[in-house]
Motif scaffolding. Structure first.
Motif, PDB file in Angstrom:
ATOM      1  N   GLU A   1       0.827  -1.209   0.000  1.00 30.53           N
ATOM      2  CA  GLU A   1       0.000   0.000   0.000  1.00 30.53           C
ATOM      3  C   GLU A   1       0.861   1.259   0.000  1.00 30.53           C
ATOM      4  N   GLU A   2       1.917   1.256   0.821  1.00 29.78           N
ATOM      5  CA  GLU A   2       2.803   2.418   0.877  1.00 29.78           C
ATOM      6  C   GLU A   2       3.552   2.600  -0.435  1.00 29.78           C
TER       7      GLU A   2
ATOM      8  N   ASP B   1       1.869   9.054  -6.259  1.00 26.82           N
ATOM      9  CA  ASP B   1       2.103  10.453  -5.898  1.00 26.82           C
ATOM     10  C   ASP B   1       2.644  11.247  -7.084  1.00 26.82           C
TER      11      ASP B   1
ATOM     12  N   ARG C   1       1.211   3.944  -3.050  1.00 28.68           N
ATOM     13  CA  ARG C   1       0.951   5.367  -2.825  1.00 28.68           C
ATOM     14  C   ARG C   1       2.098   6.220  -3.364  1.00 28.68           C
TER      15      ARG C   1
END
Length: 435
Positions: free
Chosen positions: A81-82, A89, A85
């Protein structure tokens, strides 16, 4: 949302602390003290430009050596998930951004992933002495000041016959070609320690270069520290370039006898050079029949000599790549190091160790299944992976006497994962028969 952000902030603080204490970052044997590391003889690492061999031969003033780049790359995110992201971005664009997409191609086991890891400054691509360790293309991202380099690490160029022999996916054949379509520059890597293949570019590499002649290409001679007779490198340059570099024709003079221009310690004598230059003829189109009779590619713009495993002269190549970047928007946030997910990096590193410790074709039949991936109470990463093998004999080889082999694989893979994620990793491996 607050929890992942807080975790990322905590990791960033730990990362900054480790960076401050670590000093310059090196991978593998490059971190050995100089007394333990045999240095490359004083052949030039770059073959064109004012600070190169040809520059010395032609009497061009040498460039002042630049200082170390001193880059400390960000860690890889520990959760998918990180990482997703970060990839989503918007890039944190500098005022005058520059970008360069680089495809690295070559025969299997030439050292493409090793070079990619050294350029990145952190190991995120699997490396093994066995062929076809890299099974699919992946991107690495170098962000330095206002410049972003995107490295397209690809599987080794191979033929359909060899792909069938090693039971490789179709992507192993198509990924290098797809990467070329997106590249601004291509590095062609040649293993000069391989006596059987070093004297010519493979048919697949020549086909790839001829298909994209508009893309600038650079020849990189790798593993030069393993070549004892350095004059061999001069001969390889002539063969792999068809005698032409950056529009200049290289001609061997009568002085270029075996070892005549090499000092006893392996240094190259510049005062009595074995190479002279002439203006090359105009560009020529090569058809399939022409390629069969060619050993090299006559349109290389530059030649570099390095030892990727030791990190020797990798910074020289990196500076050149940074200089080749053109004005354009960044494609990734500066916190991104690779396009791979954390799980993909983990799978690849474990498979790398399996390739190293199991003989012949045995490792290619192992199936990896991740059973647990979670953060522990102290912020450590807990990973449990099941390794499925088709035969009991394979299971016994993988476990080893007294469990020594599987324990060593888990220990070495865990250490590599700690260096990639910059956090403590507890890795447990189980071995079972396929049902």
């Amino acid at each position: 949302m607050a929890a992942p952000v807080a975790a990322a902030a905590a990791r960033a603080v730990r990362w900054a602390g480790r960076v401050a204490a670590a000093g310059p970052l090196l991978l593998g044997p490059a971190c050995l003290p100089e007394s333990c590391t045999p240095r490359i003889a004083a052949l030039p690492s770059r073959w064109s430009g004012s600070s190169s061999a040809l520059g010395s031969i032609l009497g061009l003033p040498a460039e002042k050596p630049a200082g170390a780049l001193g880059q400390h790359p960000p860690p890889v995110a520990t959760s998918k998930e990180e990482q997703d992201r970060l990839l989503r971005d918007q890039p944190d664009q500098p005022q005058n951004p520059k970008v360069l997409r680089i495809a690295i191609i070559g025969a299997p086991n030439a050292g493409k992933s090793t070079l990619s890891n050294q350029l990145l400054g952190r190991k995120v691509f699997p490396v093994s002495r066995k062929v076809h360790t890299t099974r699919c293309k992946a991107w690495g991202v170098i962000t330095y000041e206002d410049t972003q380099l995107i490295i397209l690490d690809t599987p080794g160029l191979t033929s359909p016959f060899k792909a069938k022999r090693h039971k490789l996916d179709e992507a192993m054949l198509t990924d290098p070609w797809d990467s070329m379509k997106h590249a601004d520059l291509v590095l062609v890597l040649v293993d000069v320690s391989d006596h059987w293949t070093r004297n010519c570019l493979s048919e697949e590499v020549l086909k790839c270069l001829s298909q994209f002649p508009q893309i600038p290409s650079v020849l990189v001679l790798n593993k030069v520290d393993l070549v004892k007779k350095k004059f061999i490198l001069l001969e390889l340059v002539t063969e792999l370039t068809e005698g032409i570099v950056n529009g200049k024709k290289l001609e061997e003079t009568d002085q270029a006898q075996e070892g005549s221009n090499l000092a006893s310690n392996g240094d190259m004598s510049v005062s009595k050079s074995s190479l002279v230059t002439e203006e090359a003829q105009g560009p020529k189109r090569y058809g399939p029949r022409d390629l069969k009779n060619m050993k090299g590619w006559p349109y290389f713009q530059e030649i570099f000599m390095l030892a990727a495993l030791r990190g020797e002269e990798v910074d020289t190549l990196k500076r050149y790549l940074l200089m080749q970047a053109k004005p354009g928007p960044w494609e990734f946030h500066s916190g991104v190091l690779t396009s791979q997910s954390p799980q993909e990096i983990c799978d690849n590193i474990i498979r790398e160790k399996i390739l190293e410790y199991l003989p012949l074709e045995v490792p290619y039949g192992v199936i990896q299944v991740t059973e647990m991936w979670e953060e522990g109470p102290s912020g450590e990463l807990l990973i449990v992976q099941n390794l499925l093998v088709p035969r009991k004999s394979h299971m016994m080889m993988l476990i080893g006497r007294g469990g020594k082999v599987i324990s060593r694989i888990a220990q070495e893979a865990g250490q590599d994962l700690m260096n990639a994620f910059l956090c403590d990793v507890r890795l447990k491996l189980k071995v079972e028969m396929k049902s």
